[in-house]
Motif scaffolding. Structure first.
Motif, PDB file in Angstrom:
ATOM      1  N   MET A 195       0.354  -1.625  -0.140  1.00 15.40           N
ATOM      2  CA  MET A 195       0.196  -0.141  -0.171  1.00 15.40           C
ATOM      3  C   MET A 195       1.433   1.000   0.319  1.00 15.40           C
ATOM      4  O   MET A 195       1.631   0.796   0.733  1.00 15.40           O
ATOM      5  CB  MET A 195      -0.866   0.177   1.369  1.00 15.40           C
ATOM      6  N   SER A 196       0.890   2.099  -0.350  1.00 17.09           N
ATOM      7  CA  SER A 196       1.564   3.705  -0.904  1.00 17.09           C
ATOM      8  C   SER A 196       1.303   4.567   0.121  1.00 17.09           C
ATOM      9  O   SER A 196       0.369   4.055   1.366  1.00 17.09           O
ATOM     10  CB  SER A 196       0.924   4.173  -1.830  1.00 17.09           C
ATOM     11  N   ALA A 197       2.253   4.711   0.823  1.00 19.01           N
ATOM     12  CA  ALA A 197       2.138   5.713   1.478  1.00 19.01           C
ATOM     13  C   ALA A 197       1.044   7.273   1.936  1.00 19.01           C
ATOM     14  O   ALA A 197       2.175   8.035   0.836  1.00 19.01           O
ATOM     15  CB  ALA A 197       3.511   6.127   2.423  1.00 19.01           C
ATOM     16  N   LEU A 198      -0.050   7.128   2.438  1.00 19.41           N
ATOM     17  CA  LEU A 198      -0.348   8.842   2.084  1.00 19.41           C
ATOM     18  C   LEU A 198      -0.013   9.614   2.991  1.00 19.41           C
ATOM     19  O   LEU A 198       0.081   9.491   4.584  1.00 19.41           O
ATOM     20  CB  LEU A 198      -1.665   8.392   2.050  1.00 19.41           C
ATOM     21  N   THR A 199       0.437  10.955   3.324  1.00 18.84           N
ATOM     22  CA  THR A 199       1.066  11.473   4.468  1.00 18.84           C
ATOM     23  C   THR A 199       0.007  13.072   3.713  1.00 18.84           C
ATOM     24  O   THR A 199       0.349  13.145   2.481  1.00 18.84           O
ATOM     25  CB  THR A 199       2.285  12.474   4.639  1.00 18.84           C
ATOM     26  N   VAL A 200      -0.086  14.146   5.060  1.00 21.35           N
ATOM     27  CA  VAL A 200      -0.647  15.462   4.767  1.00 21.35           C
ATOM     28  C   VAL A 200       0.092  16.292   5.715  1.00 21.35           C
ATOM     29  O   VAL A 200       0.419  15.752   7.069  1.00 21.35           O
ATOM     30  CB  VAL A 200      -2.515  15.305   4.770  1.00 21.35           C
ATOM     31  N   ASP A 201       0.831  17.537   5.082  1.00 21.46           N
ATOM     32  CA  ASP A 201       0.821  18.604   5.544  1.00 21.46           C
ATOM     33  C   ASP A 201       1.489  19.550   4.960  1.00 21.46           C
ATOM     34  O   ASP A 201       0.584  19.785   4.641  1.00 21.46           O
ATOM     35  CB  ASP A 201       3.025  17.654   5.909  1.00 21.46           C
ATOM     36  N   ARG A 202       1.709  21.052   6.049  1.00 23.02           N
ATOM     37  CA  ARG A 202       2.392  22.124   5.379  1.00 23.02           C
ATOM     38  C   ARG A 202       2.896  22.034   3.879  1.00 23.02           C
ATOM     39  O   ARG A 202       3.945  21.357   3.938  1.00 23.02           O
ATOM     40  CB  ARG A 202       3.084  22.998   6.077  1.00 23.02           C
ATOM     41  N   LEU A 203       2.731  22.406   2.755  1.00 21.68           N
ATOM     42  CA  LEU A 203       3.307  22.879   1.664  1.00 21.68           C
ATOM     43  C   LEU A 203       4.425  23.856   2.167  1.00 21.68           C
ATOM     44  O   LEU A 203       4.972  23.761   2.893  1.00 21.68           O
ATOM     45  CB  LEU A 203       2.356  23.795   0.952  1.00 21.68           C
ATOM     46  N   THR A 204       5.860  23.141   1.208  1.00 23.75           N
ATOM     47  CA  THR A 204       7.218  23.143   1.144  1.00 23.75           C
ATOM     48  C   THR A 204       7.131  24.484  -0.096  1.00 23.75           C
ATOM     49  O   THR A 204       6.979  24.261  -1.658  1.00 23.75           O
ATOM     50  CB  THR A 204       7.525  22.496   1.626  1.00 23.75           C
ATOM     51  N   ALA A 205       8.505  24.797  -0.082  1.00 26.55           N
ATOM     52  CA  ALA A 205       8.860  25.127  -1.332  1.00 26.55           C
ATOM     53  C   ALA A 205       8.885  24.530  -2.352  1.00 26.55           C
ATOM     54  O   ALA A 205       8.816  25.401  -3.932  1.00 26.55           O
ATOM     55  CB  ALA A 205      10.357  26.179  -1.047  1.00 26.55           C
ATOM     56  N   ALA A 206       9.197  23.232  -1.940  1.00 31.58           N
ATOM     57  CA  ALA A 206       9.745  22.645  -3.283  1.00 31.58           C
ATOM     58  C   ALA A 206       8.398  21.803  -3.447  1.00 31.58           C
ATOM     59  O   ALA A 206       8.264  21.243  -4.825  1.00 31.58           O
ATOM     60  CB  ALA A 206      10.343  20.992  -2.078  1.00 31.58           C
ATOM     61  N   ASP A 207       6.951  22.199  -3.016  1.00 36.57           N
ATOM     62  CA  ASP A 207       6.162  22.024  -3.659  1.00 36.57           C
ATOM     63  C   ASP A 207       5.122  23.287  -4.668  1.00 36.57           C
ATOM     64  O   ASP A 207       3.900  22.287  -5.257  1.00 36.57           O
ATOM     65  CB  ASP A 207       4.407  21.151  -2.888  1.00 36.57           C
ATOM     66  N   ARG A 208       5.870  23.659  -4.545  1.00 38.54           N
ATOM     67  CA  ARG A 208       5.436  25.332  -5.004  1.00 38.54           C
ATOM     68  C   ARG A 208       4.558  25.105  -6.995  1.00 38.54           C
ATOM     69  O   ARG A 208       3.317  25.073  -7.357  1.00 38.54           O
ATOM     70  CB  ARG A 208       6.299  26.134  -5.834  1.00 38.54           C
ATOM     71  N   GLU A 209       5.527  24.261  -7.629  1.00 34.89           N
ATOM     72  CA  GLU A 209       5.235  23.641  -8.665  1.00 34.89           C
ATOM     73  C   GLU A 209       4.177  22.577  -9.424  1.00 34.89           C
ATOM     74  O   GLU A 209       2.607  23.018  -9.716  1.00 34.89           O
ATOM     75  CB  GLU A 209       5.899  23.016 -10.225  1.00 34.89           C
ATOM     76  N   THR A 210       4.262  21.892  -7.975  1.00 36.49           N
ATOM     77  CA  THR A 210       3.397  20.741  -7.790  1.00 36.49           C
ATOM     78  C   THR A 210       1.280  21.352  -7.867  1.00 36.49           C
ATOM     79  O   THR A 210       0.495  21.154  -8.373  1.00 36.49           O
ATOM     80  CB  THR A 210       2.986  19.460  -7.436  1.00 36.49           C
ATOM     81  N   TRP A 211       1.613  22.129  -6.754  1.00 36.28           N
ATOM     82  CA  TRP A 211       0.818  23.281  -6.158  1.00 36.28           C
ATOM     83  C   TRP A 211       0.266  23.619  -7.511  1.00 36.28           C
ATOM     84  O   TRP A 211      -1.026  23.807  -7.366  1.00 36.28           O
ATOM     85  CB  TRP A 211       0.918  23.611  -5.046  1.00 36.28           C
ATOM     86  N   GLN A 212       0.723  24.795  -7.935  1.00 34.52           N
ATOM     87  CA  GLN A 212      -0.148  25.618  -9.055  1.00 34.52           C
ATOM     88  C   GLN A 212      -0.576  24.717 -10.093  1.00 34.52           C
ATOM     89  O   GLN A 212      -1.453  24.672 -10.465  1.00 34.52           O
ATOM     90  CB  GLN A 212       1.444  26.417  -9.490  1.00 34.52           C
ATOM     91  N   TRP A 213       0.109  23.371 -10.784  1.00 30.92           N
ATOM     92  CA  TRP A 213      -0.651  22.556 -12.005  1.00 30.92           C
ATOM     93  C   TRP A 213      -2.359  22.252 -10.839  1.00 30.92           C
ATOM     94  O   TRP A 213      -3.126  22.442 -11.858  1.00 30.92           O
ATOM     95  CB  TRP A 213       0.679  21.390 -11.914  1.00 30.92           C
ATOM     96  N   LEU A 214      -2.146  22.045  -9.348  1.00 28.26           N
ATOM     97  CA  LEU A 214      -3.406  21.487  -9.085  1.00 28.26           C
ATOM     98  C   LEU A 214      -3.902  22.485  -8.820  1.00 28.26           C
ATOM     99  O   LEU A 214      -5.563  22.315  -8.775  1.00 28.26           O
ATOM    100  CB  LEU A 214      -3.194  20.800  -7.747  1.00 28.26           C
ATOM    101  N   PHE A 215      -3.680  23.345  -8.044  1.00 32.44           N
ATOM    102  CA  PHE A 215      -4.775  24.227  -8.307  1.00 32.44           C
ATOM    103  C   PHE A 215      -5.357  24.876  -9.328  1.00 32.44           C
ATOM    104  O   PHE A 215      -6.705  25.700  -9.200  1.00 32.44           O
ATOM    105  CB  PHE A 215      -3.765  25.618  -7.091  1.00 32.44           C
ATOM    106  N   ALA A 216      -4.569  25.420 -10.460  1.00 31.22           N
ATOM    107  CA  ALA A 216      -5.360  25.797 -11.714  1.00 31.22           C
ATOM    108  C   ALA A 216      -6.065  24.424 -12.681  1.00 31.22           C
ATOM    109  O   ALA A 216      -6.812  24.534 -13.257  1.00 31.22           O
ATOM    110  CB  ALA A 216      -3.811  25.580 -12.674  1.00 31.22           C
ATOM    111  N   GLY A 217      -6.086  23.183 -12.062  1.00 29.45           N
ATOM    112  CA  GLY A 217      -7.145  21.955 -12.131  1.00 29.45           C
ATOM    113  C   GLY A 217      -7.776  22.199 -11.700  1.00 29.45           C
ATOM    114  O   GLY A 217      -9.440  21.802 -12.242  1.00 29.45           O
ATOM    115  N   TYR A 218      -7.989  22.724 -10.429  1.00 26.17           N
ATOM    116  CA  TYR A 218      -9.701  22.813  -9.485  1.00 26.17           C
ATOM    117  C   TYR A 218      -9.861  24.108 -10.011  1.00 26.17           C
ATOM    118  O   TYR A 218     -11.638  24.288 -10.366  1.00 26.17           O
ATOM    119  CB  TYR A 218      -8.471  23.389  -7.719  1.00 26.17           C
ATOM    120  N   ASN A 219      -9.171  25.469  -9.857  1.00 31.61           N
ATOM    121  CA  ASN A 219      -9.967  26.476 -11.011  1.00 31.61           C
ATOM    122  C   ASN A 219     -10.391  26.145 -12.045  1.00 31.61           C
ATOM    123  O   ASN A 219     -11.388  26.533 -12.594  1.00 31.61           O
ATOM    124  CB  ASN A 219      -9.046  27.418 -11.049  1.00 31.61           C
TER     125      ASN A 219
END
Length: 147
Positions: free
Chosen positions: A1-25
């Motif tokens: 089974m894959s490991a699922l974690t939840v935490d605050r976003l970090t600077a390294a997450d910026r590009e993927t976060w923007q891609w996800l947020f663009a998908g949401y919008n």
């Protein structure tokens, strides 16, 4: 089974976060300019007015939640879960459920009286989960767009 974690976003997450947020919008029929993403990222990084959490599966960011608190006339402060999005290829794997639980834990730790959110009536896939984890209190959301 894959490991699922939840935490605050970090600077390294910026590009993927923007891609996800663009998908949401995109899901809601919006295209946002680059400065919009920059403003949101700055707010999330400051973690004062608005907050963001990211869900990762095996270290890869696959889901985001954006939330804020506000005063209430009938209770202690409340937490509004404004945006929740899971990458299409990660859906059905508990990502959104884990993000909702993490926001709820954050709100509890920050003395909020409840967590709430809104979704479109036609968003049946999301509503299946929401009906399992929260109470639909029958409110209808109205909005006035300002210039």
């Amino acid at each position: 089974m894959s490991a699922l974690t939840v935490d605050r976003l970090t600077a390294a997450d910026r590009e993927t976060w923007q891609w996800l947020f663009a998908g949401y919008n995109e899901f809601y029929g919006r295209t946002m300019p680059a400065e919009f993403f920059d403003r949101c990222w700055a707010e999330f990084s400051a973690a004062e007015r608005m907050h963001a959490l990211g869900a990762k599966v095996d270290g890869s960011l696959v889901g985001i939640a954006h939330f804020l608190t506000h005063a209430s006339t009938t209770s202690a402060d409340v937490c509004y879960l404004q945006d929740l999005f899971t990458a299409p290829d990660a859906r059905g794997r508990g990502v959104a459920r884990a993000l909702i639980a993490a926001v709820t834990d954050w709100a509890t730790a920050n003395d909020c009286s409840r967590v709430y959110w809104a979704t479109q009536e036609s968003n049946t896939a999301a509503r299946r989960l929401y009906d399992q984890v929260a109470e639909n209190r029958g409110f209808i959301l109205y909005s006035i767009q300002l210039p």
